[in-house]
Design a protein around this motif. Structure first.
Motif, PDB file in Angstrom:
ATOM      1  N   MET A 295     109.172  45.202  40.424  1.00  0.00           N
ATOM      2  CA  MET A 295     108.172  44.882  39.052  1.00  0.00           C
ATOM      3  C   MET A 295     107.391  43.872  39.737  1.00  0.00           C
ATOM      4  SD  MET A 295     109.491  45.342  35.952  1.00  0.00           S
ATOM      5  CE  MET A 295     111.047  46.191  35.031  1.00  0.00           C
TER       6      MET A 295
ATOM      7  N   ASP B 177      95.853  43.115  32.994  1.00  0.00           N
ATOM      8  CA  ASP B 177      97.169  43.629  32.734  1.00  0.00           C
ATOM      9  C   ASP B 177      97.241  44.635  31.347  1.00  0.00           C
ATOM     10  OD1 ASP B 177      96.244  41.911  30.830  1.00  0.00           O
ATOM     11  OD2 ASP B 177      98.124  40.656  30.410  1.00  0.00           O
ATOM     12  N   SER B 178      96.001  45.204  31.233  1.00  0.00           N
ATOM     13  CA  SER B 178      96.083  46.309  30.362  1.00  0.00           C
ATOM     14  C   SER B 178      97.023  47.367  30.558  1.00  0.00           C
ATOM     15  CB  SER B 178      94.495  46.881  30.384  1.00  0.00           C
ATOM     16  OG  SER B 178      94.593  47.898  31.810  1.00  0.00           O
ATOM     17  N   PRO B 179      97.521  48.032  29.458  1.00  0.00           N
ATOM     18  CA  PRO B 179      98.573  49.048  29.714  1.00  0.00           C
ATOM     19  C   PRO B 179      98.386  50.018  30.753  1.00  0.00           C
ATOM     20  CG  PRO B 179      98.187  48.421  27.184  1.00  0.00           C
ATOM     21  CD  PRO B 179      97.103  47.679  28.023  1.00  0.00           C
ATOM     22  N   SER B 180      97.135  50.313  30.520  1.00  0.00           N
ATOM     23  CA  SER B 180      96.848  51.668  31.833  1.00  0.00           C
ATOM     24  C   SER B 180      96.914  51.194  32.939  1.00  0.00           C
ATOM     25  CB  SER B 180      95.394  52.255  31.287  1.00  0.00           C
ATOM     26  OG  SER B 180      94.419  51.799  32.144  1.00  0.00           O
TER      27      SER B 180
ATOM     28  N   GLN C 255      98.913  48.765  34.217  1.00  0.00           N
ATOM     29  CA  GLN C 255     100.329  48.667  34.565  1.00  0.00           C
ATOM     30  C   GLN C 255     100.741  49.926  34.731  1.00  0.00           C
ATOM     31  OE1 GLN C 255     102.298  46.680  31.085  1.00  0.00           O
ATOM     32  NE2 GLN C 255     100.778  45.089  31.213  1.00  0.00           N
ATOM     33  N   LEU C 256     100.406  51.013  34.058  1.00  0.00           N
ATOM     34  CA  LEU C 256     101.002  52.318  34.504  1.00  0.00           C
ATOM     35  C   LEU C 256     100.467  52.925  35.890  1.00  0.00           C
ATOM     36  CD1 LEU C 256     102.345  54.933  33.647  1.00  0.00           C
ATOM     37  CD2 LEU C 256     100.618  55.492  32.141  1.00  0.00           C
TER      38      LEU C 256
ATOM     39  N   THR D 164     102.190  50.867  38.739  1.00  0.00           N
ATOM     40  CA  THR D 164     103.593  51.657  38.695  1.00  0.00           C
ATOM     41  C   THR D 164     103.554  52.997  39.391  1.00  0.00           C
ATOM     42  OG1 THR D 164     104.335  50.353  36.892  1.00  0.00           O
ATOM     43  CG2 THR D 164     105.736  52.085  37.538  1.00  0.00           C
ATOM     44  N   LEU D 165     102.594  53.845  39.028  1.00  0.00           N
ATOM     45  CA  LEU D 165     102.279  55.273  39.424  1.00  0.00           C
ATOM     46  C   LEU D 165     102.144  55.168  41.070  1.00  0.00           C
ATOM     47  CD1 LEU D 165     100.890  57.332  36.552  1.00  0.00           C
ATOM     48  CD2 LEU D 165     103.430  57.409  37.527  1.00  0.00           C
TER      49      LEU D 165
ATOM     50  N   PHE E 228     105.189  54.882  42.741  1.00  0.00           N
ATOM     51  CA  PHE E 228     105.795  56.230  42.955  1.00  0.00           C
ATOM     52  C   PHE E 228     105.122  57.328  43.755  1.00  0.00           C
ATOM     53  CE2 PHE E 228     109.121  56.657  39.895  1.00  0.00           C
ATOM     54  CZ  PHE E 228     109.011  55.382  39.144  1.00  0.00           C
TER      55      PHE E 228
ATOM     56  N   THR F  92     107.516  57.823  32.694  1.00  0.00           N
ATOM     57  CA  THR F  92     107.681  56.462  33.047  1.00  0.00           C
ATOM     58  C   THR F  92     107.105  55.653  32.077  1.00  0.00           C
ATOM     59  OG1 THR F  92     106.026  56.145  34.804  1.00  0.00           O
ATOM     60  CG2 THR F  92     108.088  56.902  35.380  1.00  0.00           C
ATOM     61  N   SER F  93     106.300  56.046  31.060  1.00  0.00           N
ATOM     62  CA  SER F  93     105.402  55.039  30.437  1.00  0.00           C
ATOM     63  C   SER F  93     106.259  54.065  29.606  1.00  0.00           C
ATOM     64  CB  SER F  93     104.422  55.697  29.552  1.00  0.00           C
ATOM     65  OG  SER F  93     105.095  56.534  28.669  1.00  0.00           O
TER      66      SER F  93
ATOM     67  N   PHE G 144     108.669  52.462  30.500  1.00  0.00           N
ATOM     68  CA  PHE G 144     108.989  50.985  31.269  1.00  0.00           C
ATOM     69  C   PHE G 144     107.667  50.438  32.002  1.00  0.00           C
ATOM     70  CE2 PHE G 144     109.387  51.643  35.615  1.00  0.00           C
ATOM     71  CZ  PHE G 144     109.820  52.932  35.986  1.00  0.00           C
ATOM     72  N   ALA G 145     106.904  51.482  32.415  1.00  0.00           N
ATOM     73  CA  ALA G 145     106.156  50.898  33.243  1.00  0.00           C
ATOM     74  C   ALA G 145     105.091  50.170  32.643  1.00  0.00           C
ATOM     75  CB  ALA G 145     105.383  52.377  33.865  1.00  0.00           C
ATOM     76  N   VAL G 146     104.494  50.453  31.329  1.00  0.00           N
ATOM     77  CA  VAL G 146     103.950  49.745  30.490  1.00  0.00           C
ATOM     78  C   VAL G 146     104.498  48.656  29.698  1.00  0.00           C
ATOM     79  CG1 VAL G 146     102.143  49.653  28.375  1.00  0.00           C
ATOM     80  CG2 VAL G 146     102.399  51.660  29.964  1.00  0.00           C
ATOM     81  N   ARG G 147     104.376  47.332  30.179  1.00  0.00           N
ATOM     82  CA  ARG G 147     105.214  46.390  29.671  1.00  0.00           C
ATOM     83  C   ARG G 147     104.593  45.591  28.412  1.00  0.00           C
ATOM     84  NH1 ARG G 147     105.960  44.239  35.738  1.00  0.00           N
ATOM     85  NH2 ARG G 147     105.860  46.226  36.755  1.00  0.00           N
ATOM     86  N   THR G 148     103.551  46.011  28.279  1.00  0.00           N
ATOM     87  CA  THR G 148     102.602  45.164  26.853  1.00  0.00           C
ATOM     88  C   THR G 148     103.711  45.306  25.895  1.00  0.00           C
ATOM     89  OG1 THR G 148     100.772  45.853  27.747  1.00  0.00           O
ATOM     90  CG2 THR G 148     100.857  45.089  25.704  1.00  0.00           C
TER      91      THR G 148
END
Lengths: 193, 193
Positions: free
Chosen positions: A127, A138-141, A143-144, A147-148, A151, B155-156, B158-162
């Motif tokens: 994390m 720290d926008s949602p996209s 973050q994704l 993480t990807l 992956f 994974t969205s 958990f990957a998107v933590r907002t």
DNA sequence: GTCTATATGCAGATAGAC
DNA sequence: GTCTATCTGCATATAGAC
């Protein structure tokens, strides 16, 4: 079989890692590990005081390594160059290591690892690594995407099915895709259509 | 608790799915499931003849659904539009369904599922789905991109933590990133620098 | 450092009453 | 359709000899 003297602990780790990864932690019994090494269960208990201590033993090396990466990244400015360098260093660690399969083990045993402290630590660390990758956005996209990109590195071993492909080639492909994922992070606005 | 008549089978499925996802398949005993439903283990055996038949029961619905998607995609030309429509339909299925957590369960229990036939089928189906996504371009990077676009959807959660983000918003973000991953597939050459 | 032997417990599964 | 009671087996773990 030169290493039979003293190397027993390492041999246990290696076999356990392999079996845990292939069959899962719960499905692999200490009996099975012992048989494979041609020793008894009791012998294992001399080296490790419990089953999950075996897991702890090979997870800990990785934690340190990831901690170093995170610390390094946090000392850098949150730029695209930093993100790219970070994922590249991470990929190096994954592909270079003598045992790249620690992360495979982790992927394959996520749920079980929730209840193991070693697993919780590793979870937390990944994390934080993802956070280091989207730091400053720290926008949602973002973050994704961050993480990807992890992956991409983790899954290239099975997601790329081309036969006879080398590890170096896998690493290159993984980073190519990861870089693309990281590119829009930290930009004024995402590449919305 | 209106559904107590006859709905027992469904209640078992729901509780089992929840516990398997949270704790893992192996760590969840039938005793635990039974206690949670306030019935006995033997009662479970009336509805399902074994533990893994419970898994089979909730995996099968998904298999059908994925099969339909694959069949649809194969009837379309292998264009970017098709890929995007396919991932969008898949995301709809994931986010719309009454039980989006079947895929979470699957992710979290990969290793155990290797030895369950239901798991093998699901694995195979996801592989085929990925193939449908890179159809016409089996370069390594296209394969990785296709697989990651599925991960974007999976994974969205958990990957998107907002915090307090809605499912619809998650779906939108996932598809935004997935679309970007799919874009270079089938192009003359990847976006090499 | 590895063994034999064993303690203890819970798992999945079944038989048969109600 | 759900119960009680029970079978069978393997799991983790320990004690103590060699």
């Amino acid at each position: 079989m030169r290493e039979s003297t003293g190397g027993t602990r390492e041999r246990i780790k290696a076999v356990a890692l392999e079996l845990f990864t292939e069959q899962g932690y719960e499905k692999t019994s200490l009996r099975e590990i012992a048989e494979r090494l041609d020793v008894t269960k009791a012998a294992l208990y001399y080296h490790f005081k419990s089953k999950d201590e075996i897991v702890t033993s090979f997870v800990e090396d990785r934690l340190e390594l990831i901690d170093e990466l995170i610390a390094w990244a946090e000392a850098q400015p949150p730029t695209l160059e930093t993100r790219r360098a970070l994922i590249a260093r991470y990929a190096d660690a994954m592909f270079t290591s003598e045992q790249p399969s620690v992360m495979r083990f982790f992927e394959q045993n996520q749920t079980v690892l929730k209840s193991l402290s070693a697993g919780q630590q590793m979870r937390g660390r990944l994390m934080k690594l993802a956070e280091a990758l989207f730091r400053g956005d720290d926008s949602p996209s973002a973050q994704l995407r961050a993480t990807l990109s992890l992956f991409a590195v983790h899954t290239s071993w099975f997601a790329v099915r081309t036969p006879h492909i080398s590890d170096e080639e896998r690493r290159r492909i993984a980073l190519e895709v990861a870089d693309e994922l990281l590119a829009p992070i930290g930009q004024p606005a995402g590449p919305a259509r």
